[in-house]
Design a protein around this motif. Structure first.
Motif, PDB file in Angstrom:
ATOM      1  N   LEU A   1     -13.633  -5.179  -3.416  1.00 11.35           N
ATOM      2  CA  LEU A   1     -13.976  -3.753  -3.408  1.00 11.35           C
ATOM      3  C   LEU A   1     -13.119  -2.999  -2.401  1.00 11.35           C
ATOM      4  CD1 LEU A   1     -17.869  -3.775  -3.603  1.00 11.35           C
ATOM      5  CD2 LEU A   1     -16.318  -2.790  -5.272  1.00 11.35           C
ATOM      6  N   GLU A   2     -12.875  -3.628  -1.262  1.00 11.82           N
ATOM      7  CA  GLU A   2     -12.065  -2.994  -0.229  1.00 11.82           C
ATOM      8  C   GLU A   2     -10.638  -2.747  -0.714  1.00 11.82           C
ATOM      9  OE1 GLU A   2     -13.944  -5.754   0.312  1.00 11.82           O
ATOM     10  OE2 GLU A   2     -15.523  -4.862   1.531  1.00 11.82           O
ATOM     11  N   LYS A   3     -10.073  -3.738  -1.388  1.00 12.44           N
ATOM     12  CA  LYS A   3      -8.692  -3.615  -1.856  1.00 12.44           C
ATOM     13  C   LYS A   3      -8.564  -2.566  -2.955  1.00 12.44           C
ATOM     14  CE  LYS A   3      -4.372  -4.665  -2.013  1.00 12.44           C
ATOM     15  NZ  LYS A   3      -3.476  -4.236  -0.946  1.00 12.44           N
ATOM     16  N   ILE A   4      -9.478  -2.574  -3.925  1.00 14.40           N
ATOM     17  CA  ILE A   4      -9.375  -1.596  -5.001  1.00 14.40           C
ATOM     18  C   ILE A   4      -9.652  -0.190  -4.465  1.00 14.40           C
ATOM     19  CG2 ILE A   4     -11.711  -1.644  -5.946  1.00 14.40           C
ATOM     20  CD1 ILE A   4     -10.241  -1.703  -8.740  1.00 14.40           C
ATOM     21  N   GLY A   5     -10.544  -0.082  -3.482  1.00 15.20           N
ATOM     22  CA  GLY A   5     -10.772   1.210  -2.848  1.00 15.20           C
ATOM     23  C   GLY A   5      -9.526   1.715  -2.148  1.00 15.20           C
ATOM     24  N   GLU A   6      -8.844   0.803  -1.483  1.00 20.93           N
ATOM     25  CA  GLU A   6      -7.591   1.147  -0.804  1.00 20.93           C
ATOM     26  C   GLU A   6      -6.519   1.569  -1.809  1.00 20.93           C
ATOM     27  OE1 GLU A   6      -4.307  -1.625   1.231  1.00 20.93           O
ATOM     28  OE2 GLU A   6      -6.274  -1.727   2.210  1.00 20.93           O
ATOM     29  N   LEU A   7      -6.404   0.830  -2.901  1.00 19.62           N
ATOM     30  CA  LEU A   7      -5.400   1.146  -3.920  1.00 19.62           C
ATOM     31  C   LEU A   7      -5.671   2.477  -4.617  1.00 19.62           C
ATOM     32  CD1 LEU A   7      -5.033  -2.378  -5.583  1.00 19.62           C
ATOM     33  CD2 LEU A   7      -3.334  -1.213  -4.150  1.00 19.62           C
ATOM     34  N   CYS A   8      -6.954   2.806  -4.795  1.00 18.36           N
ATOM     35  CA  CYS A   8      -7.330   4.032  -5.505  1.00 18.36           C
ATOM     36  C   CYS A   8      -7.611   5.197  -4.561  1.00 18.36           C
ATOM     37  CB  CYS A   8      -8.580   3.780  -6.342  1.00 18.36           C
ATOM     38  SG  CYS A   8      -8.359   2.555  -7.621  1.00 18.36           S
TER      39      CYS A   8
END
Length: 50
Positions: free
Chosen positions: A22-29
């Motif tokens: 979740l942290e990574k996809i939040g960062e990417l988006c």
């Protein structure tokens, strides 16, 4: 067919399939992790991001 459930289900499925947190996809988006989590649990409307 509820678009929120389809989108949230697909988001979680493909995020898990790709092994993205979740942290990574939040960062990417550029969204907070709680926002992504709310979408996956059908608690948040996606109209704000479309």
């Amino acid at each position: 067919m509820d678009i929120l459930k389809v989108f949230g289900t697909n988001l979680r499925y493909y995020r898990n399939k790709l092994g993205i947190s979740l942290e990574k996809i939040g960062e990417l988006c550029n969204f907070h992790t709680t926002y992504i989590s709310d979408i996956e649990r059908f608690n948040r409307s996606i109209s704000q991001i479309i």
